[in-house]
Design an enzyme around this catalytic site. Structure first.
Site, PDB file in Angstrom:
ATOM      1  N   LYS A 207       0.841  -1.198   0.000  1.00  0.00           N
ATOM      2  CA  LYS A 207       0.000   0.000   0.000  1.00  0.00           C
ATOM      3  C   LYS A 207       0.882   1.256   0.000  1.00  0.00           C
ATOM      4  O   LYS A 207       0.678   2.176  -0.769  1.00  0.00           O
ATOM      5  CB  LYS A 207      -0.907  -0.028   1.229  1.00  0.00           C
ATOM      6  CG  LYS A 207      -1.874   1.111   1.309  1.00  0.00           C
ATOM      7  CD  LYS A 207      -2.782   0.975   2.529  1.00  0.00           C
ATOM      8  CE  LYS A 207      -3.444   2.285   2.848  1.00  0.00           C
ATOM      9  NZ  LYS A 207      -4.230   2.245   4.074  1.00  0.00           N
ATOM     10  N   GLU A 213      10.718  -4.744   4.013  1.00  0.00           N
ATOM     11  CA  GLU A 213      10.699  -6.157   3.641  1.00  0.00           C
ATOM     12  C   GLU A 213      10.303  -6.334   2.177  1.00  0.00           C
ATOM     13  O   GLU A 213      10.958  -7.035   1.403  1.00  0.00           O
ATOM     14  CB  GLU A 213       9.698  -6.933   4.516  1.00  0.00           C
ATOM     15  CG  GLU A 213      10.090  -7.106   5.963  1.00  0.00           C
ATOM     16  CD  GLU A 213       9.631  -5.953   6.857  1.00  0.00           C
ATOM     17  OE1 GLU A 213       9.336  -4.856   6.333  1.00  0.00           O
ATOM     18  OE2 GLU A 213       9.587  -6.159   8.082  1.00  0.00           O
ATOM     19  N   GLY A 273      -4.620  -1.887   5.584  1.00  0.00           N
ATOM     20  CA  GLY A 273      -3.865  -3.046   5.091  1.00  0.00           C
ATOM     21  C   GLY A 273      -4.500  -4.372   5.451  1.00  0.00           C
ATOM     22  O   GLY A 273      -4.688  -5.249   4.602  1.00  0.00           O
ATOM     23  N   ARG A 274      -4.876  -4.528   6.720  1.00  0.00           N
ATOM     24  CA  ARG A 274      -5.401  -5.833   7.153  1.00  0.00           C
ATOM     25  C   ARG A 274      -6.833  -6.080   6.703  1.00  0.00           C
ATOM     26  O   ARG A 274      -7.395  -7.143   6.984  1.00  0.00           O
ATOM     27  CB  ARG A 274      -5.284  -5.962   8.668  1.00  0.00           C
ATOM     28  CG  ARG A 274      -5.990  -4.888   9.455  1.00  0.00           C
ATOM     29  CD  ARG A 274      -5.548  -4.901  10.914  1.00  0.00           C
ATOM     30  NE  ARG A 274      -6.019  -3.757  11.678  1.00  0.00           N
ATOM     31  CZ  ARG A 274      -5.452  -2.569  11.682  1.00  0.00           C
ATOM     32  NH1 ARG A 274      -4.429  -2.319  10.903  1.00  0.00           N
ATOM     33  NH2 ARG A 274      -5.922  -1.589  12.434  1.00  0.00           N
ATOM     34  N   GLU A 359      -4.119  -6.546  15.695  1.00  0.00           N
ATOM     35  CA  GLU A 359      -3.622  -5.251  15.237  1.00  0.00           C
ATOM     36  C   GLU A 359      -4.723  -4.195  15.402  1.00  0.00           C
ATOM     37  O   GLU A 359      -4.439  -3.030  15.669  1.00  0.00           O
ATOM     38  CB  GLU A 359      -3.195  -5.350  13.767  1.00  0.00           C
ATOM     39  CG  GLU A 359      -2.271  -4.245  13.320  1.00  0.00           C
ATOM     40  CD  GLU A 359      -1.655  -4.532  11.956  1.00  0.00           C
ATOM     41  OE1 GLU A 359      -0.740  -5.361  11.870  1.00  0.00           O
ATOM     42  OE2 GLU A 359      -2.108  -3.929  10.973  1.00  0.00           O
ATOM     43  N   HIS A 390      -4.925 -33.104  19.153  1.00  0.00           N
ATOM     44  CA  HIS A 390      -3.801 -33.954  19.561  1.00  0.00           C
ATOM     45  C   HIS A 390      -2.647 -33.113  20.087  1.00  0.00           C
ATOM     46  O   HIS A 390      -1.546 -33.620  20.259  1.00  0.00           O
ATOM     47  CB  HIS A 390      -3.342 -34.802  18.377  1.00  0.00           C
ATOM     48  CG  HIS A 390      -4.385 -35.771  17.944  1.00  0.00           C
ATOM     49  ND1 HIS A 390      -4.422 -37.073  18.383  1.00  0.00           N
ATOM     50  CD2 HIS A 390      -5.475 -35.608  17.152  1.00  0.00           C
ATOM     51  CE1 HIS A 390      -5.468 -37.680  17.857  1.00  0.00           C
ATOM     52  NE2 HIS A 390      -6.137 -36.805  17.111  1.00  0.00           N
ATOM     53  N   LYS A 518       8.451  -0.480  11.962  1.00  0.00           N
ATOM     54  CA  LYS A 518       9.014  -0.140  10.655  1.00  0.00           C
ATOM     55  C   LYS A 518      10.206   0.811  10.816  1.00  0.00           C
ATOM     56  O   LYS A 518      11.153   0.768  10.054  1.00  0.00           O
ATOM     57  CB  LYS A 518       7.951   0.482   9.750  1.00  0.00           C
ATOM     58  CG  LYS A 518       6.868  -0.506   9.323  1.00  0.00           C
ATOM     59  CD  LYS A 518       5.923   0.053   8.275  1.00  0.00           C
ATOM     60  CE  LYS A 518       4.827  -0.931   7.953  1.00  0.00           C
ATOM     61  NZ  LYS A 518       3.962  -0.532   6.848  1.00  0.00           N
TER      62      LYS A 518
HETATM   63  C1  G6Q Z   1      -2.143  -3.587   8.192  1.00  0.00           C
HETATM   64  C2  G6Q Z   1      -0.855  -3.096   8.582  1.00  0.00           C
HETATM   65  C3  G6Q Z   1       0.330  -3.852   8.038  1.00  0.00           C
HETATM   66  C4  G6Q Z   1       0.625  -3.555   6.577  1.00  0.00           C
HETATM   67  C5  G6Q Z   1       2.035  -4.033   6.287  1.00  0.00           C
HETATM   68  C6  G6Q Z   1       2.440  -3.815   4.856  1.00  0.00           C
HETATM   69  O1  G6Q Z   1      -3.195  -3.122   8.547  1.00  0.00           O
HETATM   70  O2  G6Q Z   1      -0.778  -1.763   8.353  1.00  0.00           O
HETATM   71  O3  G6Q Z   1       0.235  -5.235   8.219  1.00  0.00           O
HETATM   72  O4  G6Q Z   1      -0.290  -4.179   5.744  1.00  0.00           O
HETATM   73  O5  G6Q Z   1       2.914  -3.371   7.157  1.00  0.00           O
HETATM   74  O6  G6Q Z   1       2.340  -2.478   4.498  1.00  0.00           O
HETATM   75  P1  G6Q Z   1       2.409  -2.042   3.001  1.00  0.00           P
HETATM   76  O7  G6Q Z   1       1.271  -2.648   2.278  1.00  0.00           O
HETATM   77  O8  G6Q Z   1       2.361  -0.552   3.005  1.00  0.00           O
HETATM   78  O9  G6Q Z   1       3.715  -2.565   2.464  1.00  0.00           O
END
Ligand code: G6Q
Length: 549
Positions: A207, A213, A273-274, A359, A390, A518
């Site tokens: 996003k 990463e 994002g989530r 989150e 189990h 981050k």
């Molecule tokens: C979700 C968070 C987090 C995010 C990641 C990746 O709600 O904000 O999990 O999705 O940190 O972020 P980018 O999509 O910006 O790379």
């Protein structure tokens, strides 16, 4: 706007406290002897059957909890949520992932602007692109069709597509799908070594397009693509366009990375994002199961949204589940909830809901900016049944903690092996029954006696074989795992999360804790890569030195 009421100061909270004292030691087993609890505490909606009768509740409990929801102005919060108000106040954003799954002719505005047209445009682009990949008409740089699709993202840009692709694996086409998320180079290199640059498509999902990463992995993948088996003089730079697409709000950064403008799928600030699988973040899902299935997934989620928005609280599945969470979290002081899907397809669901829930609701400051003096977000964990039986079910049955558990199962299996399915579901049903009824000492003694055991041996063993019971569970039974019913299931949990956050008077849609992570690593990375080490505590300094040495 949101209500900003301290939940513990409400009249209904006080009533709940009194009611809790009266009911806390009541055995569910006893409650089941009075009236038809199953009928009283089961919600039916479309192909969902949600039995919440095996909870430590009575009709009075539910009435108090619903009064509490009213006093917290849940109805108004729902209007603000679906109405596009800026309910994510700390980031100054509306929360509109529900708009992504609304019908094409819906009228939805954010800041007075209609957002449906741009959503439809992006959906059309997802459709067109996924079809060219699936049909093979999109060719790689040597004219071959794509065989492997690699989603590069992390957090909300990885967990959702990964979890849904696994969940809908039965509906999958011929393409091989891979996920690279961790900045661990072993993760990316382990995956790349299996791939052929001629037939691989990379979907870079970020996003912000600033995430360390994802950018590291995307760069490594691009370098690999340019160099792998390249002949002297061969320049694959120009071929990047055929093999890399991106999903992002940050068009400039994506272009700078070298991805062509027509290969960018946009998303919007008002999608967290989530909660982004419903947007172009779901591109890998559409490629994996076909656009029609992706659309069914959206349709199912929309149907659940309608149910959530329009049903009275006593018939409302997400509201009921959220109220039960508050009941255990704030009154019984339960710290966690387990999610146990009785289908291997949903093996990533607990991990996905961990992010969505923890989150969102892992907050200790209320909507007024004051520290809360009550518990908020629960810890979510789980694994598929029957495997988990189990493993950690021991603690749920006989441990000291109360762990409300959601059992999720399907009436029909997908491959139609009834023998296996009956065994699977017998386990689901038997576990919920056993967790509720337990086993008394009298029953244990009788059982041992029937095996012919001597009295002295029975005395020794009996205490260890007693099951206290009275462990709360929700039984969620759905007809069949389809893209549509699965979309509805995810939307059910998303709505539950929203209700919980609202009842705890916290902001569910920001994630400052993640943002901190981050930034932190960037500083330490400078210390690792440079000659000097900035000031840290003695432990961190010694660890950095040990790592470097
Ligand atoms: C979700 C968070 C987090 C995010 C990641 C990746 O709600 O904000 O999990 O999705 O940190 O972020 P980018 O999509 O910006 O790379």
């Amino acid at each position: 706007m949101m209500n900003k009421i301290n939940p513990t100061k409400t009249e209904s909270w006080k009533k709940l406290l009194g009611h809790y004292d009266a009911i806390k030691d009541t055995q569910m087993k006893k409650l089941f002897q009075e009236g038809d609890r199953a009928a009283e505490f089961t919600l039916k909606w479309k192909d969902f059957y949600v039995d919440y009768s095996k909870n430590r509740i009575t009709a009075e409990t539910m009435q108090h909890l619903r009064d509490f929801a009213k006093e917290m102005k849940l109805g108004e919060a729902l209007d603000a949520y679906f109405g596009g108000e800026v309910i994510n106040e700390t980031e100054g954003r509306a929360v509109m992932h529900t708009a992504l799954r609304a019908p094409a002719d819906a009228k939805i505005t954010v800041d007075g602007e209609n957002i449906v047209d741009e959503i439809n445009e992006t959906k059309q682009k997802i459709k067109n692109f996924s079809e060219t990949i699936i049909s093979g008409s999109h060719k790689g740089f040597t004219g071959k069709a794509i065989t492997d699709v690699v989603n590069i993202g992390i957090g909300g840009s990885d967990l959702g597509p990964d979890m849904v692709t696994e969940a809908l694996a039965y509906y999958k086409n011929h393409l091989n799908i891979h996920f690279i998320s961790n900045v661990d180079g072993d993760h990316v290199h382990e995956n790349l070594q299996k791939l052929n640059p001629e037939t691989t498509l990379f979907v870079v999902v970020s996003k912000s397009f600033t995430t360390q990463e994802t950018l590291s992995n995307a760069n490594t993948a691009r370098n690999w693509f340019i160099r792998k088996n390249a002949q002297p003089g061969e320049d694959r730079q120009k071929d990047v366009a055929k093999h890399f697409v991106a999903v992002s709000t940050n068009l400039e950064a994506v272009k700078e990375f070298g991805i062509a403008e027509e290969n960018i799928f946009t998303m919007w600030d008002w999608v967290g994002g989530r909660f982004s699988i419903w947007s172009a973040v779901g591109l890998t899902i559409a490629i994996s199961v076909g656009y029609n299935n992706f659309e069914s997934f959206l349709k199912g989620a929309h149907a659940m949204d309608e149910h959530f928005k329009n049903s009275d609280f006593d018939k409302n599945i997400p509201v009921t589940l959220a109220l039960l969470t508050v009941w255990y979290n704030n009154f019984f002081k339960a710290e966690s909830e387990a999610i146990i899907p009785y289908t291997q397809y949903l093996h990533r669901l607990p991990a996905y809901l961990q992010q969505a829930t923890m989150e969102s609701n892992g907050k200790s400051v209320d909507q007024n900016g004051d520290p809360v003096d009550y518990q908020t977000g629960t810890i979510i964990w789980g694994e598929p049944g029957t495997n988990s039986q189990h493993a950690f079910f021991q603690l749920i049955h006989q441990g000291t903690k109360i762990i409300p558990t959601d059992f999720i199962g399907y009436k029909e299996s997908l491959h139609g092996d009834q023998d296996h399915h009956n065994k699977l579901m017998a386990n689901y049903l038997a576990q919920t029954e056993a967790l509720m009824t337990g086993k008394t000492e009298v029953e244990v003694r009788k059982e041992l006696k029937d095996t012919g055991m001597a009295g002295t041996e029975i005395d020794k063993l009996a205490p260890f074989k007693v099951f206290e019971g009275n462990k709360p569970t929700n039984s969620i039974l759905i007809n069949k795992l389809t893209p549509e019913s699965f979309g509805a299931l995810i939307a059910m949990y998303e709505s539950k999360i929203f209700v919980e956050g609202m009842l705890w008077n916290i902001f569910s849609f920001d994630q400052w804790g993640v943002e901190l992570g981050k930034q932190l690593a960037k500083n330490v990375l400078k210390d690792i890569n440079g000659d000097d080490i900035a000031k840290h505590d003695s432990s961190t300094t010694a660890l950095i030195n040990y790592f470097k040495g």
